[in-house]
Enzyme design. Sequence first.
Site, PDB file in Angstrom:
ATOM      1  N   LYS A 101       0.836  -1.193   0.000  1.00  0.00           N
ATOM      2  CA  LYS A 101       0.000   0.000   0.000  1.00  0.00           C
ATOM      3  C   LYS A 101       0.876   1.250   0.000  1.00  0.00           C
ATOM      4  CE  LYS A 101       0.491   2.405   3.328  1.00  0.00           C
ATOM      5  NZ  LYS A 101       1.340   2.450   4.466  1.00  0.00           N
ATOM      6  N   HIS A 141      -1.039  -4.615   5.828  1.00  0.00           N
ATOM      7  CA  HIS A 141      -0.631  -5.484   6.941  1.00  0.00           C
ATOM      8  C   HIS A 141      -1.532  -5.330   8.162  1.00  0.00           C
ATOM      9  CE1 HIS A 141       1.478  -1.917   8.470  1.00  0.00           C
ATOM     10  NE2 HIS A 141       1.609  -2.541   9.622  1.00  0.00           N
ATOM     11  N   LYS A 194      -3.054  -7.961  11.585  1.00  0.00           N
ATOM     12  CA  LYS A 194      -2.868  -7.641  13.015  1.00  0.00           C
ATOM     13  C   LYS A 194      -3.854  -8.447  13.852  1.00  0.00           C
ATOM     14  CE  LYS A 194      -1.077  -2.903  12.881  1.00  0.00           C
ATOM     15  NZ  LYS A 194       0.095  -2.829  13.743  1.00  0.00           N
ATOM     16  N   GLU A 229       1.246   7.935  16.523  1.00  0.00           N
ATOM     17  CA  GLU A 229       2.562   7.361  16.777  1.00  0.00           C
ATOM     18  C   GLU A 229       3.515   8.442  17.292  1.00  0.00           C
ATOM     19  OE1 GLU A 229       3.557   4.218  13.499  1.00  0.00           O
ATOM     20  OE2 GLU A 229       2.616   5.933  12.560  1.00  0.00           O
ATOM     21  N   ASP A 284      -1.122   7.425   3.713  1.00  0.00           N
ATOM     22  CA  ASP A 284      -0.283   6.432   4.395  1.00  0.00           C
ATOM     23  C   ASP A 284      -1.108   5.588   5.361  1.00  0.00           C
ATOM     24  OD1 ASP A 284       2.273   5.270   5.118  1.00  0.00           O
ATOM     25  OD2 ASP A 284       2.142   6.375   7.001  1.00  0.00           O
ATOM     26  N   HIS A 331      -5.106   1.581   5.808  1.00  0.00           N
ATOM     27  CA  HIS A 331      -5.269   0.808   7.041  1.00  0.00           C
ATOM     28  C   HIS A 331      -6.565   1.120   7.795  1.00  0.00           C
ATOM     29  CE1 HIS A 331      -1.187  -0.293   6.329  1.00  0.00           C
ATOM     30  NE2 HIS A 331      -0.619   0.766   6.864  1.00  0.00           N
ATOM     31  N   LYS A 361       1.790  11.487  13.246  1.00  0.00           N
ATOM     32  CA  LYS A 361       3.199  11.173  13.540  1.00  0.00           C
ATOM     33  C   LYS A 361       3.705  12.198  14.550  1.00  0.00           C
ATOM     34  CE  LYS A 361       4.243   8.085  10.198  1.00  0.00           C
ATOM     35  NZ  LYS A 361       4.332   6.692  10.563  1.00  0.00           N
TER      36      LYS A 361
HETATM   37  O1  BG6 Z   1       2.370  -0.245  13.884  1.00  0.00           O
HETATM   38  P1  BG6 Z   1       2.793  -0.812  12.585  1.00  0.00           P
HETATM   39  O2  BG6 Z   1       2.316  -2.177  12.324  1.00  0.00           O
HETATM   40  O3  BG6 Z   1       4.269  -0.621  12.414  1.00  0.00           O
HETATM   41  O4  BG6 Z   1       2.093   0.051  11.442  1.00  0.00           O
HETATM   42  C1  BG6 Z   1       2.256   1.428  11.355  1.00  0.00           C
HETATM   43  C2  BG6 Z   1       2.992   1.803  10.072  1.00  0.00           C
HETATM   44  O5  BG6 Z   1       2.212   1.353   8.974  1.00  0.00           O
HETATM   45  C3  BG6 Z   1       2.821   1.622   7.707  1.00  0.00           C
HETATM   46  O6  BG6 Z   1       2.048   1.075   6.680  1.00  0.00           O
HETATM   47  C4  BG6 Z   1       2.943   3.108   7.539  1.00  0.00           C
HETATM   48  O7  BG6 Z   1       3.560   3.382   6.273  1.00  0.00           O
HETATM   49  C5  BG6 Z   1       3.781   3.696   8.647  1.00  0.00           C
HETATM   50  O8  BG6 Z   1       3.847   5.110   8.521  1.00  0.00           O
HETATM   51  C6  BG6 Z   1       3.229   3.310  10.001  1.00  0.00           C
HETATM   52  O9  BG6 Z   1       4.149   3.709  10.989  1.00  0.00           O
END
Ligand code: BG6
Length: 466
Positions: A144, A174, A178, A212, A231, A236, A335
């Site tokens: 993605k 991904h 999870k 984050e 992103d 997600h 972020k």
């Molecule tokens: O917490 P995880 O699984 O690392 O996923 C968060 C990340 O997912 C990614 O797909 C984003 O590009 C990142 O910016 C992000 O930090």
Amino acid sequence: MAKEAAHTKADEPVTLVIFGASGDLTQRLLLPGLGTLLKAEPHRRVTLVGAAVDEFDEARWHDLVLDRLREGGARTADARRVASGSRYERIDLLKDVELGRFVESLGTGQVVLYFALPPAVTAKICVLLASMDVPATFRLGLEKPFGTDSASAARLNQVLYRFAAEEQIFRIDHFLGKGAVLNLLGFRFANRIFEPVWNATNIERVEIAFDETLALEGRAGYYDKAGALADMIQSHLLLVCALVAMEDPAAIDDHEFRDLLTHVLRAMRLWQDCPLKASRRARYTAGTIDGADIPNYVDEPGVDPERGTETLAEVTVAIRNSRWAGVPFTLRSGKAMARGCRRIVVTFRPVNHLPAGFEPQPPPANRLVIDMNPERLTLEIMTNGEGDHFELERTSLSADIGPSTLRPYGEILGHIMDGNPILSVRGDMAQECWRIVTPVVEAWRAGEVPLEEYPAGSLGPESWLE
Ligand SMILES: O=P(O)(O)OC[C@H]1O[C@@H](O)[C@H](O)[C@@H](O)[C@@H]1O
């Protein structure tokens, strides 16, 4: 996740080719993810091939693979077997002759071509592949964001369908690997006490937040062109939202599951159909996180200040069906925030009537909090308090719901190698996700929604704090 008979058996040999093997994603997520898979299923027969334009010494590649597989938990013997059987090829994937020769060298067995590359490069390689004979036994793993907007996602789908069937295409998200996200299914559909109240009659609002403390971390090349909306939210968080809101499947199989995810995505619109009311964006300035100085986003190497990339985005959607009419679903991700907060919060409506004599009136609402990291579920309820029994108190019922055996990328890679598409984003789902956020993209591009600022290490712009 259930494995289906029609898919490749987990003990069949598979060649996993990673395009962009020298990059951050491969080292930080894919190889450790594969390590967790090898730990759980050591019998897997994987031949790993790294391919990228950079020079990479073969011995260094073997060491890297070994280290990262072990980091994921693979036993040393299994990690060594995969590392020593793997190879790295320096190849310019954008040169059709080089790419053609490489693809031919892979034979006609079970092969996964995993694109750990930025979307624009992936799209160019797919155009080249469309004029080659790509065997029907090949599968494609596409990271993605899928495309950079609605039109490019549709175009990319068209290109892919010229040389691959939908069953061969695995659009990766991904978050679908999870544990806490997948747990939404068991939690929602296996508990008599939740499914009957999972609707607009009983639920007031849903918030899905993924904040984050990480800042740019040297990813300007990718992130500055994406921003928080593409992103995190377009991909997600919309999918997490779809899992929270989907109808109940008859069976957990890839058709049913993805049909129902698409079904609910199709019902999503911006709140009040208005990007100005439904979205906010901001960008961090210099600040401090855990004692470390974070530079202003626009001063980070590789950032183009003119691009106006947001590092914090919020979008509220409505779901136009009878289950959810009138319930706002707010998706937010930032972020360089003061603290990590990765959770789904479901706020229930207050009770219809609380007997006089109880305090406080009205009582605080019940909330269900699903933390994605660490994986935890908390139900906040009101009970008679200590002392004065008619003074209500909030009590929490909590349960750990993990940790998962596999890291999300282990889960995802396992499914691709097995040819099981249940955790991948179908072409129409990817287009729906872009369709939902397109009015926001356009309004932001036209400057209709201000780009606010917040210091790194804060909770967001002052004006966002209630
Ligand atoms: O917490 P995880 O699984 O690392 O996923 C968060 C990340 O997912 C990614 O797909 C984003 O590009 C990142 O910016 C992000 O930090």
